[in-house]
Design a protein around this motif. Structure first.
Motif, PDB file in Angstrom:
ATOM      1  N   PRO A 197     -12.015   6.179  -3.180  1.00  0.00           N
ATOM      2  CA  PRO A 197     -12.169   5.049  -2.266  1.00  0.00           C
ATOM      3  C   PRO A 197     -13.469   5.164  -1.476  1.00  0.00           C
ATOM      4  CG  PRO A 197     -10.331   6.460  -1.591  1.00  0.00           C
ATOM      5  CD  PRO A 197     -10.895   7.028  -2.848  1.00  0.00           C
ATOM      6  N   THR A 198     -14.052   4.030  -1.177  1.00  0.00           N
ATOM      7  CA  THR A 198     -15.260   4.033  -0.363  1.00  0.00           C
ATOM      8  C   THR A 198     -14.930   3.707   1.087  1.00  0.00           C
ATOM      9  OG1 THR A 198     -15.680   1.724  -0.919  1.00  0.00           O
ATOM     10  CG2 THR A 198     -16.751   3.384  -2.280  1.00  0.00           C
ATOM     11  N   VAL A 199     -13.729   3.265   1.335  1.00  0.00           N
ATOM     12  CA  VAL A 199     -13.262   2.984   2.686  1.00  0.00           C
ATOM     13  C   VAL A 199     -12.105   3.942   2.941  1.00  0.00           C
ATOM     14  CG1 VAL A 199     -12.297   1.238   4.217  1.00  0.00           C
ATOM     15  CG2 VAL A 199     -13.910   0.563   2.450  1.00  0.00           C
ATOM     16  N   THR A 200     -12.206   4.743   3.981  1.00  0.00           N
ATOM     17  CA  THR A 200     -11.225   5.798   4.174  1.00  0.00           C
ATOM     18  C   THR A 200      -9.887   5.318   4.713  1.00  0.00           C
ATOM     19  OG1 THR A 200     -12.180   6.278   6.340  1.00  0.00           O
ATOM     20  CG2 THR A 200     -12.943   7.610   4.480  1.00  0.00           C
ATOM     21  N   ASN A 201      -9.864   4.241   5.443  1.00  0.00           N
ATOM     22  CA  ASN A 201      -8.622   3.816   6.066  1.00  0.00           C
ATOM     23  C   ASN A 201      -8.182   2.437   5.594  1.00  0.00           C
ATOM     24  OD1 ASN A 201      -8.336   6.148   7.676  1.00  0.00           O
ATOM     25  ND2 ASN A 201      -9.832   5.336   9.126  1.00  0.00           N
ATOM     26  N   VAL A 202      -7.927   2.304   4.302  1.00  0.00           N
ATOM     27  CA  VAL A 202      -7.418   1.037   3.773  1.00  0.00           C
ATOM     28  C   VAL A 202      -5.904   1.084   3.910  1.00  0.00           C
ATOM     29  CG1 VAL A 202      -7.226  -0.460   1.762  1.00  0.00           C
ATOM     30  CG2 VAL A 202      -9.352   0.795   2.184  1.00  0.00           C
TER      31      VAL A 202
ATOM     32  N   ARG B 198      -3.509   1.068  -5.601  1.00  0.00           N
ATOM     33  CA  ARG B 198      -4.790   0.398  -5.404  1.00  0.00           C
ATOM     34  C   ARG B 198      -5.810   0.846  -6.435  1.00  0.00           C
ATOM     35  NH1 ARG B 198      -7.374   1.744  -1.198  1.00  0.00           N
ATOM     36  NH2 ARG B 198      -5.968   3.285  -0.316  1.00  0.00           N
TER      37      ARG B 198
ATOM     38  N   ARG C  24     -13.525  -4.462  -3.971  1.00  0.00           N
ATOM     39  CA  ARG C  24     -14.010  -3.901  -2.708  1.00  0.00           C
ATOM     40  C   ARG C  24     -12.938  -3.983  -1.623  1.00  0.00           C
ATOM     41  NH1 ARG C  24     -16.315  -0.556  -2.116  1.00  0.00           N
ATOM     42  NH2 ARG C  24     -17.467  -1.109  -0.246  1.00  0.00           N
TER      43      ARG C  24
ATOM     44  N   GLU D  47      -2.486   4.242  -2.226  1.00  0.00           N
ATOM     45  CA  GLU D  47      -3.784   4.529  -2.824  1.00  0.00           C
ATOM     46  C   GLU D  47      -3.728   4.598  -4.351  1.00  0.00           C
ATOM     47  OE1 GLU D  47      -7.259   7.918  -2.689  1.00  0.00           O
ATOM     48  OE2 GLU D  47      -5.943   7.708  -0.945  1.00  0.00           O
TER      49      GLU D  47
ATOM     50  N   GLY E 154     -10.750  -1.201  -1.571  1.00  0.00           N
ATOM     51  CA  GLY E 154     -11.352   0.053  -1.121  1.00  0.00           C
ATOM     52  C   GLY E 154     -12.106   0.812  -2.185  1.00  0.00           C
ATOM     53  N   TYR E 155     -12.483   0.172  -3.266  1.00  0.00           N
ATOM     54  CA  TYR E 155     -13.156   0.851  -4.369  1.00  0.00           C
ATOM     55  C   TYR E 155     -14.473   0.168  -4.700  1.00  0.00           C
ATOM     56  CZ  TYR E 155      -8.920   3.464  -4.840  1.00  0.00           C
ATOM     57  OH  TYR E 155      -7.867   4.301  -4.564  1.00  0.00           O
TER      58      TYR E 155
END
Length: 163
Positions: free
Chosen positions: A5-10, A19, A78, A16, A81-82
Motif C-alpha cells: 500500500p502507498t497509503v498507510t491508514n486506509v 483491497r 489509488r 488489506e 491504497g495501491y
C-alpha cells in the motif's frame, strides 16, 4: 503491480488482503483497457476501405471513451491504497489482450476489437467474487458500468460483420 500500500491508514471497511486482491484485478482491467485503447487508436489512424468514414469516426468515439475509462480505473486502485500500473511493460504482463502487428484490413480490425471488448468484460467479471465477499459496492458499480459499455460496443462492432 506492487502489493504494498502507498497509503498507510486506509480504513474504508475492506481489509488489506481484500483491497490488494481487488487492486490486482483492477490493474489487469486497467491493462486490458489501456491495451484496447492503443489498439483502437491505431486502427482509427490506419483504417482504409469503403467503410473508412464510418469506422474512423466509430473508432474515435471508442478510443475517447477508453481514455476516460483508464482514469476512472486507476483512480479506484489509488482509492484502495495501491499504485496504479502505468508502463507498457506492466501492461504487457497484466493484459489479456495481445498486440496486433502490422495493419489489418478493416474487417479484421473490427473482429479484433470485438475480441478486445469481450476480453475486458471477462476481466471485469472475474473481479466480482472478491467484491461480493467484502461488499465493495463502489468497485462493483464501476465494473458494472464498464461491462455495460464494453458489451454494447462489442454488439455494435459485431453488427458490422453481419452480411
Amino acid at each position: 503491480m506492487s502489493s504494498q500500500p502507498t497509503v498507510t491508514n486506509v480504513n474504508i471497511g475492506i481489509d488489506e488482503v481484500s483491497r490488494a486482491k481487488i487492486a490486482d484485478g483492477l490493474s489487469r482491467l486497467l491493462a486490458d483497457t489501456y491495451t484496447l485503447y492503443l489498439k483502437t487508436h491505431s486502427f482509427h489512424w490506419n483504417v482504409t476501405g469503403p467503410m473508412f468514414q464510418t469506422l474512423h469516426l466509430m473508432f474515435e468515439t471508442q478510443y475517447t471513451e477508453l481514455a476516460l475509462a483508464v482514469d476512472l480505473i486507476a483512480e479506484r486502485i489509488r482509492a484502495l491504497g495501491y499504485p496504479a500500473p502505468g508502463t507498457y511493460s506492466e501492461y504487457v504482463k497484466l493484459s489479456s489482450i495481445g498486440e496486433t502487428p502490422g495493419v489489418p484490413k478493416a474487417k479484421e480490425m473490427i473482429k479484433l476489437l470485438v475480441e478486445g471488448q469481450e476480453a475486458v468484460v471477462r476481466t471485469a467479471r472475474s473481479i466480482f467474487p472478491v467484491l461480493e465477499e467484502v461488499n465493495d459496492e463502489p468497485t462493483a458499480d464501476l465494473l458494472t458500468q464498464r461491462m455495460q459499455v464494453h458489451e454494447k460496443t462489442a454488439w455494435m462492432l459485431r453488427s458490422l460483420l453481419e452480411e
